[in-house]
Design a protein around this motif. Structure first.
Motif, PDB file in Angstrom:
ATOM      1  N   ALA A 144     -18.886 -85.726 -17.699  1.00 60.68           N
ATOM      2  CA  ALA A 144     -18.984 -85.181 -19.059  1.00 60.68           C
ATOM      3  C   ALA A 144     -17.890 -84.139 -19.295  1.00 60.68           C
ATOM      4  CB  ALA A 144     -20.361 -84.568 -19.280  1.00 60.68           C
ATOM      5  N   ARG A 145     -17.578 -83.358 -18.263  1.00 60.84           N
ATOM      6  CA  ARG A 145     -16.530 -82.334 -18.390  1.00 60.84           C
ATOM      7  C   ARG A 145     -15.170 -82.981 -18.600  1.00 60.84           C
ATOM      8  NH1 ARG A 145     -17.268 -79.656 -13.549  1.00 60.84           N
ATOM      9  NH2 ARG A 145     -19.039 -78.570 -14.461  1.00 60.84           N
ATOM     10  N   TRP A 146     -14.874 -84.006 -17.784  1.00 56.31           N
ATOM     11  CA  TRP A 146     -13.593 -84.707 -17.937  1.00 56.31           C
ATOM     12  C   TRP A 146     -13.498 -85.393 -19.300  1.00 56.31           C
ATOM     13  CZ3 TRP A 146     -14.167 -87.087 -12.426  1.00 56.31           C
ATOM     14  CH2 TRP A 146     -13.612 -86.217 -11.488  1.00 56.31           C
ATOM     15  N   LYS A 147     -14.586 -86.009 -19.717  1.00 52.28           N
ATOM     16  CA  LYS A 147     -14.584 -86.718 -20.996  1.00 52.28           C
ATOM     17  C   LYS A 147     -14.371 -85.741 -22.151  1.00 52.28           C
ATOM     18  CE  LYS A 147     -17.211 -90.193 -23.587  1.00 52.28           C
ATOM     19  NZ  LYS A 147     -18.455 -90.997 -23.632  1.00 52.28           N
ATOM     20  N   ASN A 148     -14.945 -84.555 -22.030  1.00 48.80           N
ATOM     21  CA  ASN A 148     -14.777 -83.541 -23.066  1.00 48.80           C
ATOM     22  C   ASN A 148     -13.330 -83.057 -23.117  1.00 48.80           C
ATOM     23  OD1 ASN A 148     -16.088 -81.925 -25.133  1.00 48.80           O
ATOM     24  ND2 ASN A 148     -15.562 -80.171 -23.827  1.00 48.80           N
ATOM     25  N   GLU A 149     -12.683 -82.936 -21.930  1.00 45.24           N
ATOM     26  CA  GLU A 149     -11.254 -82.573 -21.899  1.00 45.24           C
ATOM     27  C   GLU A 149     -10.439 -83.595 -22.686  1.00 45.24           C
ATOM     28  OE1 GLU A 149      -9.773 -82.223 -17.919  1.00 45.24           O
ATOM     29  OE2 GLU A 149     -11.276 -80.743 -17.336  1.00 45.24           O
ATOM     30  N   CYS A 150     -10.759 -84.869 -22.471  1.00 44.99           N
ATOM     31  CA  CYS A 150     -10.037 -85.944 -23.166  1.00 44.99           C
ATOM     32  C   CYS A 150     -10.304 -85.898 -24.667  1.00 44.99           C
ATOM     33  CB  CYS A 150     -10.465 -87.312 -22.608  1.00 44.99           C
ATOM     34  SG  CYS A 150     -10.003 -87.581 -20.881  1.00 44.99           S
TER      35      CYS A 150
END
Length: 433
Positions: free
Chosen positions: A101-107
């Motif tokens: 979820a953290r990586w997806k939010n960065e994207c």
């Protein structure tokens, strides 16, 4: 659940009615051979320790029932240690979901279409990092809106400033979208926009975190089964990420080569030992580089088998290659993810917990990494078609045609048995030379 003996598994992966030329699966669910939900549940201790040795033997006999395929794959691919408990795995799972979820939010912060339920197939940025105000992107992500609406276009534009990593990532997003559109489109599953966008999201996030390899054509074929088998998007992402640990070298490109060429070189060496006449024939035709086998190794026979049979082939391969140290090996390079939880590191490897192919490799006293079973699978297919290739192939086009004609006509279990036999034969002959 089981129905009649030898129940076909096609019904679990529904095909669109207009797709009439899709090969039917050869894989059949066989009571007493296929790993069933009941046998799977019985393989766990009360605390959650998995008897992986017994599970591997069952998979090698008859594959995995489609209803439990996703959760079994998570173990085969090294997502979880079979010696961990239910509670330990829950901790790892929750930690990974938060990380995804953290990586997806960065994207999403960089490009808002990520996670929106949409995907793009038109470029959004130039090679030098300038945003492209393409109305087609607006129409793709917001059907029925005014393509000349500048405010809407600006909302979808990537949000700068852009460094080299961001530019490279943004340049791949429409390429991922184009591949997503073509992936497994015969399946009813992909009639839903949300499933296409889920596949696009996972591949986009993977391209963001793997800066060395990024995205390469063929990854969508490898990722697609994960989102069909695992309902949670984060779980599907991690299953794909673990598969890429095995295969990412195939996608690593330089100016002069593609990573899979290394495996093609291994394939040439194996064929030269086990079938020198066929190898010489390929060299005479100008195919000594074995590029005609590129696709088979790149996407693990996804195009040569029906969808269901390719899944059966994969789980057979992974069960044969299984190494109980996988979880610990993978966690070493992901220090943030509860490495110590459920880890079996430091304990001696039990042969009983290894796959049949891995056990054979353990007998070899060599510092070199063993060849993947996929190389011997391709060699087995070539050996099986040796007579036809020798007598009918008068050029590389003929070789490609003969191999393409195999689509839907290969037997996954027979191919795996053939690969094991060739592996033994290769080791014996290679020892003598």
């Amino acid at each position: 659940m089981w129905g009649a003996p030898g129940e076909p598994a096609d019904s679990y992966y529904a095909v669109r009615p207009e797709c009439t030329d899709v090969p039917r699966t050869r894989f059949k669910i066989k009571p007493g051979k296929t790993l069933s939900a009941r046998k799977w549940q019985a393989a766990f201790s009360p605390d959650g320790h998995l008897d992986i040795g017994k599970t591997l033997r069952r998979i090698q006999r008859g594959g995995i029932h489609p209803s439990i395929r996703g959760e079994v794959w998570e173990f085969l691919l090294g997502c979880y240690d079979p010696q961990s408990t239910f509670d330990e795995r829950d901790q790892v799972r929750q930690h990974r979901r938060v990380q995804y979820a953290r990586w997806k939010n960065e994207c999403r912060e960089i490009f808002p279409v990520i996670g929106s339920g949409k995907y793009i197939t038109a470029p959004v940025i130039t090679d030098d990092g300038q945003p492209i105000q393409d109305p087609f992107v607006l129409l793709e992500t917001n059907p029925g809106t005014d393509a000349n609406n500048a405010d809407m276009v600006n909302k979808l534009l990537p949000r700068g400033p852009f460094d080299k990593k961001i530019i490279q990532w943004l340049l791949t997003l429409h390429q991922i979208g184009l591949d997503v559109m073509r992936t497994d489109r015969t399946l009813v599953f992909y009639e839903k926009q949300e499933n296409l966008s889920k596949l696009w999201d996972i591949l986009s996030v993977y391209a963001w975190i793997d800066t060395d390899v990024g995205y390469g054509q063929g990854m969508s074929d490898l990722c697609s089964p994960m989102i069909i088998l695992l309902e949670d998007e984060a779980d599907a992402f991690w299953c794909f990420e673990r598969l890429m640990r095995r295969l990412r070298g195939n996608f690593r490109c330089t100016e002069n080569s593609v990573g899979v060429e290394t495996q093609l070189g291994y394939l040439a060496a194996v064929t030269q030992v086990i079938d020198p006449k066929l190898h010489h024939h390929f060299e005479t035709l100008g195919g000594g580089d074995y590029l005609f086998a590129f696709r088979m190794l790149m996407v693990l026979f996804r195009r040569e088998f029906s969808f269901c049979d390719s899944l059966y082939l994969w789980e057979m391969m992974w069960a044969l290659e299984y190494d109980p140290d996988l979880f610990s090996l993978y966690e070493e390079s992901v220090p943030k993810i509860a490495r110590a939880v459920g880890s079996n590191k430091g304990k001696p490897k039990s042969i009983r917990q290894c796959g049949k192919y891995e056990r054979e490799n353990m007998k070899i006293k060599s510092s070199d990494a063993p060849l993947p079973i996929s190389v011997f699978l391709v060699a087995s297919v070539l050996k099986d078609k040796s007579s036809k290739l020798l007598h009918e192939a008068r050029g590389l086009d003929d070789v490609v045609k003969i191999l393409n004609d195999m689509t839907g006509n290969l037997d996954a279990k027979k191919a795996c048995i053939g690969a094991l036999k060739l592996h033994k034969k290769y080791l014996k002959k290679a020892k003598k030379t």
